[in-house]
Design a protein around this motif. Structure first.
Motif, PDB file in Angstrom:
ATOM      1  N   ALA A 203      -9.023   3.458  -6.708  1.00 41.38           N
ATOM      2  CA  ALA A 203      -9.116   3.961  -8.088  1.00 41.38           C
ATOM      3  C   ALA A 203      -7.709   3.947  -8.677  1.00 41.38           C
ATOM      4  N   ALA A 204      -7.621   4.335  -9.899  1.00 42.27           N
ATOM      5  CA  ALA A 204      -6.343   4.289 -10.614  1.00 42.27           C
ATOM      6  C   ALA A 204      -5.290   5.141  -9.925  1.00 42.27           C
ATOM      7  N   VAL A 205      -4.083   4.581  -9.853  1.00 42.78           N
ATOM      8  CA  VAL A 205      -2.936   5.321  -9.287  1.00 42.78           C
ATOM      9  C   VAL A 205      -2.335   6.166 -10.415  1.00 42.78           C
ATOM     10  N   ARG A 206      -2.327   7.505 -10.194  1.00 43.10           N
ATOM     11  CA  ARG A 206      -1.910   8.431 -11.258  1.00 43.10           C
ATOM     12  C   ARG A 206      -0.469   8.898 -11.103  1.00 43.10           C
ATOM     13  N   CYS A 207       0.074   8.928  -9.893  1.00 43.86           N
ATOM     14  CA  CYS A 207       1.423   9.435  -9.653  1.00 43.86           C
ATOM     15  C   CYS A 207       2.041   8.736  -8.452  1.00 43.86           C
ATOM     16  N   VAL A 208       3.384   8.601  -8.447  1.00 40.66           N
ATOM     17  CA  VAL A 208       4.068   7.908  -7.367  1.00 40.66           C
ATOM     18  C   VAL A 208       5.461   8.505  -7.176  1.00 40.66           C
ATOM     19  N   GLN A 209       5.942   8.520  -5.922  1.00 37.75           N
ATOM     20  CA  GLN A 209       7.276   9.003  -5.559  1.00 37.75           C
ATOM     21  C   GLN A 209       7.893   7.989  -4.585  1.00 37.75           C
ATOM     22  N   TYR A 210       9.241   7.795  -4.696  1.00 34.08           N
ATOM     23  CA  TYR A 210       9.934   6.822  -3.858  1.00 34.08           C
ATOM     24  C   TYR A 210      11.327   7.355  -3.567  1.00 34.08           C
ATOM     25  N   ASP A 211      11.677   7.411  -2.262  1.00 36.88           N
ATOM     26  CA  ASP A 211      12.992   7.914  -1.868  1.00 36.88           C
ATOM     27  C   ASP A 211      13.907   6.826  -1.331  1.00 36.88           C
ATOM     28  N   GLY A 212      13.527   5.568  -1.519  1.00 34.88           N
ATOM     29  CA  GLY A 212      14.309   4.453  -1.007  1.00 34.88           C
ATOM     30  C   GLY A 212      13.846   3.971   0.343  1.00 34.88           C
ATOM     31  N   ARG A 213      13.032   4.773   1.034  1.00 31.88           N
ATOM     32  CA  ARG A 213      12.517   4.388   2.346  1.00 31.88           C
ATOM     33  C   ARG A 213      11.003   4.351   2.367  1.00 31.88           C
ATOM     34  N   LEU A 214      10.376   5.413   1.863  1.00 29.92           N
ATOM     35  CA  LEU A 214       8.922   5.509   1.856  1.00 29.92           C
ATOM     36  C   LEU A 214       8.422   5.644   0.423  1.00 29.92           C
ATOM     37  N   VAL A 215       7.214   5.196   0.188  1.00 35.30           N
ATOM     38  CA  VAL A 215       6.518   5.351  -1.087  1.00 35.30           C
ATOM     39  C   VAL A 215       5.304   6.235  -0.856  1.00 35.30           C
ATOM     40  N   VAL A 216       5.130   7.238  -1.744  1.00 34.57           N
ATOM     41  CA  VAL A 216       3.963   8.121  -1.667  1.00 34.57           C
ATOM     42  C   VAL A 216       3.231   8.002  -3.005  1.00 34.57           C
ATOM     43  N   SER A 217       1.929   7.829  -2.957  1.00 36.67           N
ATOM     44  CA  SER A 217       1.140   7.639  -4.177  1.00 36.67           C
ATOM     45  C   SER A 217      -0.089   8.520  -4.143  1.00 36.67           C
ATOM     46  N   GLY A 218      -0.496   9.015  -5.333  1.00 38.72           N
ATOM     47  CA  GLY A 218      -1.723   9.786  -5.494  1.00 38.72           C
ATOM     48  C   GLY A 218      -2.601   9.105  -6.504  1.00 38.72           C
ATOM     49  N   ALA A 219      -3.922   9.116  -6.235  1.00 38.08           N
ATOM     50  CA  ALA A 219      -4.835   8.337  -7.086  1.00 38.08           C
ATOM     51  C   ALA A 219      -6.074   9.140  -7.414  1.00 38.08           C
ATOM     52  N   TYR A 220      -6.889   8.519  -8.284  1.00 36.51           N
ATOM     53  CA  TYR A 220      -8.134   9.153  -8.676  1.00 36.51           C
ATOM     54  C   TYR A 220      -9.196   9.035  -7.585  1.00 36.51           C
ATOM     55  N   ASP A 221      -8.885   8.391  -6.447  1.00 34.70           N
ATOM     56  CA  ASP A 221      -9.851   8.300  -5.338  1.00 34.70           C
ATOM     57  C   ASP A 221      -9.735   9.492  -4.393  1.00 34.70           C
ATOM     58  N   TYR A 222      -9.067  10.582  -4.822  1.00 33.48           N
ATOM     59  CA  TYR A 222      -8.930  11.861  -4.115  1.00 33.48           C
ATOM     60  C   TYR A 222      -7.968  11.780  -2.920  1.00 33.48           C
ATOM     61  N   THR A 223      -7.277  10.660  -2.751  1.00 30.43           N
ATOM     62  CA  THR A 223      -6.421  10.501  -1.577  1.00 30.43           C
ATOM     63  C   THR A 223      -4.960  10.386  -1.974  1.00 30.43           C
TER      64      THR A 223
END
Length: 775
Positions: free
Chosen positions: A570-590
């Motif tokens: 589902a659509a990706v609503r938010c994202v964070q990146y620290d230069g090493r890892l990427v974390v994403s939150g989406a409308y698929d509840y995950t």
């Protein structure tokens, strides 16, 4: 008082004593007991005890007026009791009671012994008392004894205080040690066998006519005696007063009647060179006492002292305990002691003396104070000093350094501490936020009536994105629009800024890289197939999330797409990146954790039961906020859920994470402060001053939480106590359509994007500057 008072009618052996009631009720103030004195009019037991105590301290009263020396006894009380008061000579006070008793049993044979009349009244001094007592005891009746006592009392009074007739003598002056006038003993007379020595007669009470016979035992009251006695008293008083005045003027001149000598004695003032008697022996004894004995003696001495003497002791003792120990200590120890003071106390200590100011200006000392306050960098303060110029600093240095080669050149030069200046600047800024008047906001207009969808603020540059397809670059100092970035064909919904680089994402499915200085579009990044809803810029790489459910990693310098992360459904609503890892939150509840270099999903964090709208990532913890009202804390390395933070009632629309402290804003109009290590809610920012609508955005640091809402207000809270401080912005259209969409803040300034969806509030940016250094 009648002339017959105190006299006894003539009687022979065995005659009955005829005494009037007034005679039986006379009170001698020199021998009366407390019980007897307390029976007087207006005199209670407390005043009677005070009279006895005063009598003992004075060694006896010399006149009835002396009663006024007793506490609580005034002239009105004396006049009310004068008819029944009498006074005996102080030296005879102890014998009067016995004499009154013995007088009744004496023989009336003494009437035959009569003294030879004297043509010249003999004025005796206080030294005659013993001789007169002996004569009175051997050959006087009770009436003459009492009269003699009265005569001696009056004579003593007239000698001590010879005032003109009609004026009351001042008893306090007669007792002054600075003006004691003594007269020698009366000239001796040669006694004969047929003519006994005449007793001393008070000239102020008796006037004798030459050749008239007198007798000590005479008790016949002649008519008119009282009048003649009063007239003679006045004459003799004036005579004695004149004689004493003459004595004062020409000392040593003989008088025809008697020789009067006046001597003025002054008590020497005690000092170390002239101690009072017994003083040295007392000190010698004190020195040989033990500590316990000395303490006991001091306690007793203090109890005996009057308040003025106790104050004198304090004035002598207190300076003995006043030591400037800070100046006496080595510098290292002195600074260690001062390190326990608060910054406020340090600034006060610097005003004590020059030595303390040098210590209180120590740069390392203030660096520690800055670290305790969470101030890590002094460069900002130094840069502001350079911008203002060095003139002020030069004048300060000139003022602190001593002038030409004077004696002050040896004094240490006080160098202002940069860390202290940094602390003081931060302190003043904090007071501006908290209590001082809210500064007048600077208004920035430029997006017409469109919605401001994203806001960035860094340094002196503000970037606003709008659904009018443009971005605008503003000067935070002047409020002018420096650039308008045009190129998107759809509304701008996300942006990031770092240095001179601006990256924007739009509903036209592209990202654009801009130069903030020139306003030039450097790159247009194509690849997404739907709206670019979120992004995060770190270094020279930016990660974008789109409604096409994918994430892409871009190089902003080359405009190249480096990686594509696929996994959400589902659509990706938010994202964070620290230069090493990427974390994403989406409308698929995950929530997913990615390794972008390998384009691999490391963890899929499952647990939410609704859409994920917000994320925070510090490299260790992942915090996600969802429409299911919960906030979850995850371990980024293992993917385990550490805490589920419950308490909100609706969508968590925004979060900020710093040093394991999380602040969350919710559509239920509340804001909560959490500890993500323990999972506990530390504060709930609500109460009577809470927002009246959904919280749209928030910012926080180690002192404040700033929140905005759909109710048209921006509120300031204390992050540690959760207390409401005040409103920073309050739109007039709040509650009727006025909205604060976004806020961004740094240490000194606050930028708010405000407007409305129904046209009640014009779209604009408000800039509030709380830095007093810039004014």
């Amino acid at each position: 008082m009648p002339a017959s008072r105190g006299r006894i009618s003539g009687r022979g052996m065995g005659d009955t004593v005829n005494e009037s009631p007034a005679q039986r009720n006379l009170v001698d103030i020199n021998v009366a007991t407390v019980e007897e004195l307390s029976t007087l009019v207006g005199v209670g037991r407390s005043r009677a005890e005070a009279i006895v105590e005063t009598r003992n301290s004075l060694g006896g009263f010399t006149s009835i007026e002396d009663l006024s020396l007793a506490p609580g006894v005034g002239t009105n009380l004396i006049e009310a009791n004068r008819q029944i008061l009498t006074v005996s000579a102080p030296a005879q006070s102890s014998q009067v009671n016995a004499r009154k008793t013995n007088t009744r049993n004496r023989s009336s044979d003494n009437a035959s012994a009569q003294p030879t009349p004297s043509t010249t009244p003999v004025i005796s001094s206080s030294s005659d008392n013993a001789t007169e007592d002996q004569q009175n005891d051997s050959g006087s009746s009770s009436s003459n004894e009492w009269g003699a006592c009265r005569l001696r009392q009056r004579r003593s009074t007239s000698r001590i205080n010879p005032l003109p007739v009609g004026k009351s003598p001042s008893l306090r002056q007669t007792r002054s040690s600075d003006s004691i006038i003594q007269s020698p003993s009366p000239l001796p007379t040669t006694p004969t066998s047929s003519t006994p020595t005449a007793p001393a007669i008070d000239a102020s009470n008796v006037s004798l006519k030459e050749g008239s016979p007198t007798s000590e035992n005479e008790d016949v009251v002649r008519p008119g005696a009282t009048k003649r006695k009063s007239e003679s008293t006045v004459e003799m008083s004036a005579e004695v007063a004149t004689e004493k005045k003459t004595c004062r003027r020409s000392e040593g001149v003989d008088s025809s009647s008697s020789s009067v000598y006046c001597h003025v004695h002054r008590n020497p003032i005690p000092s170390k060179d002239n101690p009072p008697p017994g003083f040295c022996q007392w000190l010698h004894t004190f020195q040989y006492w033990s500590n316990a004995e000395r303490l006991c003696a001091i306690d007793q001495l203090i109890e005996l002292c009057e308040p003025t003497q106790v104050r004198h002791m304090m004035a002598v003792i207190e300076p003995q305990f006043q030591r400037d120990f800070i100046s006496l200590l080595p510098k290292e120890l002195a600074l260690y002691v001062l390190s326990f003071l608060t910054p406020r106390d340090l600034t006060r200590a610097a005003q004590t003396c020059r030595c303390w100011r040098v210590l209180a200006e120590d740069n390392l000392l203030w660096r520690e104070k800055c670290r305790e306050a969470g101030i890590d960098d002094v460069r900002d303060t130094l840069n502001k000093r350079r911008l203002r110029g060095s003139s002020q600093h030069s004048s300060l240095s000139c003022g602190l350094s001593s002038p030409t080669g004077s004696s002050q050149s040896t004094a240490p030069i006080i160098t202002p501490s940069p860390w202290k200046a940094t602390y003081m600047r931060h302190r003043n800024i904090e007071l501006n936020w908290r209590v001082r008047p809210v500064p007048q906001p600077r208004v920035l207009k430029g997006h017409d009536d469109h919605v401001i969808t994203c806001l960035q603020f860094c340094g002196n540059r503000i970037v606003s994105g709008s659904d009018d397809n443009t971005l605008k670059v503003w000067s935070a100092t002047t409020g002018k629009c420096m650039r308008t970035l045009q190129g998107h064909t759809g509304g701008v919904w996300s942006s990031q800024m770092q240095g001179n680089i601006i990256v924007s994402g739009s509903t036209d499915r592209t990202l654009k890289v801009w130069n903030a200085e020139s306003g030039q579009c450097l790159h247009t990044l194509y690849g997404h197939t739907s709206t670019v809803r979120c992004m995060h810029l770190h270094g020279n790489k930016v990660v974008s999330g789109s409604r096409d459910a994918t994430l892409r990693v871009w190089d902003v310098e080359t405009g190249e797409c480096l990686h594509v992360l696929v996994g959400h459904v589902a659509a990706v609503r938010c994202v964070q990146y620290d230069g090493r890892l990427v974390v994403s939150g989406a409308y698929d509840y995950t929530v997913k954790v990615w390794d972008p270099e390998r384009e691999e999903c490391l963890h899929t964090l499952q647990g939410h039961t609704n859409r994920v709208y917000s994320l925070q990532f510090d490299g260790i913890h992942v915090v996600s906020g969802s429409l299911d009202t919960s906030i979850r804390v995850w371990d980024a390395e293992t993917g385990a859920c550490k805490h589920t933070l419950m308490g909100h009632q609706s969508l968590t629309s925004g979060m900020e994470l710093r040093n394991n402290i999380l602040v969350s804003g919710n559509a239920d109009s509340t804001v909560k402060v959490w500890d993500i290590i323990s999972g506990k809610c530390l504060q709930t920012l609500s109460g009577a001053n809470k927002h009246q609508s959904a919280v749209t955005c928030l910012q926080f640091n180690n002192k404040f939480v700033i929140t905005s809402s759909d109710d048209g207000t921006v509120k300031l809270w204390d992050v540690k106590t959760g207390e409401f401080i005040r409103n920073l912005v309050s739109l007039d259209s709040g509650g009727s359509g006025g909205v604060v969409w976004r806020i961004r803040a740094d240490e000194t300034r606050l930028v708010c994007a405000v407007g409305s969806r129904n046209g009640t509030e014009e779209t604009k940016l408000l800039v509030l500057d709380f830095d007093i250094e810039s004014k």
